[in-house]
Design a protein around this motif. Sequence first.
Motif, PDB file in Angstrom:
ATOM      1  N   SER A  19       0.840  -1.205   0.000  1.00  0.00           N
ATOM      2  CA  SER A  19       0.000   0.000   0.000  1.00  0.00           C
ATOM      3  C   SER A  19       0.867   1.244   0.000  1.00  0.00           C
ATOM      4  O   SER A  19       2.092   1.185   0.166  1.00  0.00           O
ATOM      5  CB  SER A  19      -0.924   0.015   1.230  1.00  0.00           C
ATOM      6  OG  SER A  19      -0.163   0.124   2.425  1.00  0.00           O
ATOM      7  N   GLY A  20       0.232   2.390  -0.204  1.00  0.00           N
ATOM      8  CA  GLY A  20       0.889   3.677  -0.050  1.00  0.00           C
ATOM      9  C   GLY A  20       2.080   3.885  -0.964  1.00  0.00           C
ATOM     10  O   GLY A  20       2.058   3.580  -2.161  1.00  0.00           O
ATOM     11  N   THR A 194      -1.902   8.403   2.269  1.00  0.00           N
ATOM     12  CA  THR A 194      -1.724   6.959   2.386  1.00  0.00           C
ATOM     13  C   THR A 194      -2.622   6.415   3.499  1.00  0.00           C
ATOM     14  O   THR A 194      -3.118   7.177   4.341  1.00  0.00           O
ATOM     15  CB  THR A 194      -0.274   6.611   2.742  1.00  0.00           C
ATOM     16  OG1 THR A 194       0.025   7.151   4.046  1.00  0.00           O
ATOM     17  CG2 THR A 194       0.704   7.177   1.718  1.00  0.00           C
ATOM     18  N   PRO A 195      -2.809   5.079   3.558  1.00  0.00           N
ATOM     19  CA  PRO A 195      -3.555   4.492   4.678  1.00  0.00           C
ATOM     20  C   PRO A 195      -2.937   4.818   6.034  1.00  0.00           C
ATOM     21  O   PRO A 195      -3.658   4.977   7.028  1.00  0.00           O
ATOM     22  CB  PRO A 195      -3.489   2.989   4.377  1.00  0.00           C
ATOM     23  CG  PRO A 195      -3.402   2.916   2.888  1.00  0.00           C
ATOM     24  CD  PRO A 195      -2.533   4.080   2.504  1.00  0.00           C
ATOM     25  N   ASP A 198      -4.267   8.082   7.181  1.00  0.00           N
ATOM     26  CA  ASP A 198      -5.645   7.915   7.662  1.00  0.00           C
ATOM     27  C   ASP A 198      -5.655   7.408   9.098  1.00  0.00           C
ATOM     28  O   ASP A 198      -6.410   7.898   9.945  1.00  0.00           O
ATOM     29  CB  ASP A 198      -6.416   6.939   6.768  1.00  0.00           C
ATOM     30  CG  ASP A 198      -6.761   7.528   5.420  1.00  0.00           C
ATOM     31  OD1 ASP A 198      -6.775   8.774   5.293  1.00  0.00           O
ATOM     32  OD2 ASP A 198      -7.027   6.756   4.486  1.00  0.00           O
ATOM     33  N   ARG A 199      -4.807   6.408   9.373  1.00  0.00           N
ATOM     34  CA  ARG A 199      -4.758   5.854  10.726  1.00  0.00           C
ATOM     35  C   ARG A 199      -4.233   6.883  11.717  1.00  0.00           C
ATOM     36  O   ARG A 199      -4.775   7.036  12.818  1.00  0.00           O
ATOM     37  CB  ARG A 199      -3.878   4.600  10.754  1.00  0.00           C
ATOM     38  CG  ARG A 199      -4.413   3.428   9.976  1.00  0.00           C
ATOM     39  CD  ARG A 199      -3.633   2.158  10.287  1.00  0.00           C
ATOM     40  NE  ARG A 199      -2.209   2.269   9.987  1.00  0.00           N
ATOM     41  CZ  ARG A 199      -1.668   1.961   8.821  1.00  0.00           C
ATOM     42  NH1 ARG A 199      -2.429   1.530   7.827  1.00  0.00           N
ATOM     43  NH2 ARG A 199      -0.356   2.071   8.640  1.00  0.00           N
ATOM     44  N   PHE A 200      -3.171   7.580  11.345  1.00  0.00           N
ATOM     45  CA  PHE A 200      -2.527   8.510  12.259  1.00  0.00           C
ATOM     46  C   PHE A 200      -3.448   9.664  12.639  1.00  0.00           C
ATOM     47  O   PHE A 200      -3.412  10.144  13.765  1.00  0.00           O
ATOM     48  CB  PHE A 200      -1.237   9.042  11.635  1.00  0.00           C
ATOM     49  CG  PHE A 200      -0.414   9.875  12.571  1.00  0.00           C
ATOM     50  CD1 PHE A 200       0.295   9.294  13.605  1.00  0.00           C
ATOM     51  CD2 PHE A 200      -0.354  11.257  12.429  1.00  0.00           C
ATOM     52  CE1 PHE A 200       1.049  10.051  14.478  1.00  0.00           C
ATOM     53  CE2 PHE A 200       0.399  12.026  13.299  1.00  0.00           C
ATOM     54  CZ  PHE A 200       1.106  11.423  14.327  1.00  0.00           C
TER      55      PHE A 200
END
Length: 251
Positions: A19-20, A194-195, A198-200
């Motif tokens: 990913s990313g 990036t994913p 999103d999480r951070f």
Amino acid sequence: MLTTHRFTEKVVFVTGAASGIGRAAALAFSAEGARVAIADRTEATLEHLRAEIEAAGGEVLAIRCDVSLPEEVEAAIAGTVERFGRLDCAFNNAGVENRATPVHEIELDEWDRILDINLRGTFLCMKYELAQMVRQGGGVVVNTSSGAGIRGVAGGAAYAASKHAIIGLTRSAALDYARKNIRVNAILPGNIETPMMDRFTGGDVQKAIDLEPVGRLGKPEEIAEAVLWMCSDLGGFVTGAATVIDGGWSL
């Protein structure tokens, strides 16, 4: 991105490829003719990428690999060389973010998790990649640090420590191998779409956008293009560099 054939017949190994930034780099290398080994812990998304590269006519090897485990990294490099015959470029991109926590509240297990993947993982990849490059007489390594590798991040001590250390590791290795036809550099991305971002941010990416002087997040493809340049002949006089690509965030 301008598509050329800078990497025809070259062999490239990419970690954190599912990913990313890693995914963007793997696709870009393949589009420019490279034979690509893609490594990640996430098998399902790794297989999707493998299928995408093959559908576009690329040659690819998908390897499940935890970069914090030396036996898995050694096997991944050996498998790449067994399949493709050599290793010309390595992009050590695998990494994880920490949970935002002030230093005195960081659990030891969390500290170890971040350092094991981000720093130990980069070192292990370099150890086996560089050994192969020495044997074959040359190559290029690019490591992913971060804008957090040159500044502090509130709540991000573990992540920032790992990314600062990657720069020191990169620069030292560049000196070790400068006369062996091996270049070692680092990229320092800022806030990228990036994913991980999103999480951070807990899904509130506007918080990250607000930190960027240019008023937007970077694109994985923009970072990938810098990696390809570093690995190409046009980057042939560049080693030991820590190149910031962050929209002005670290200024």
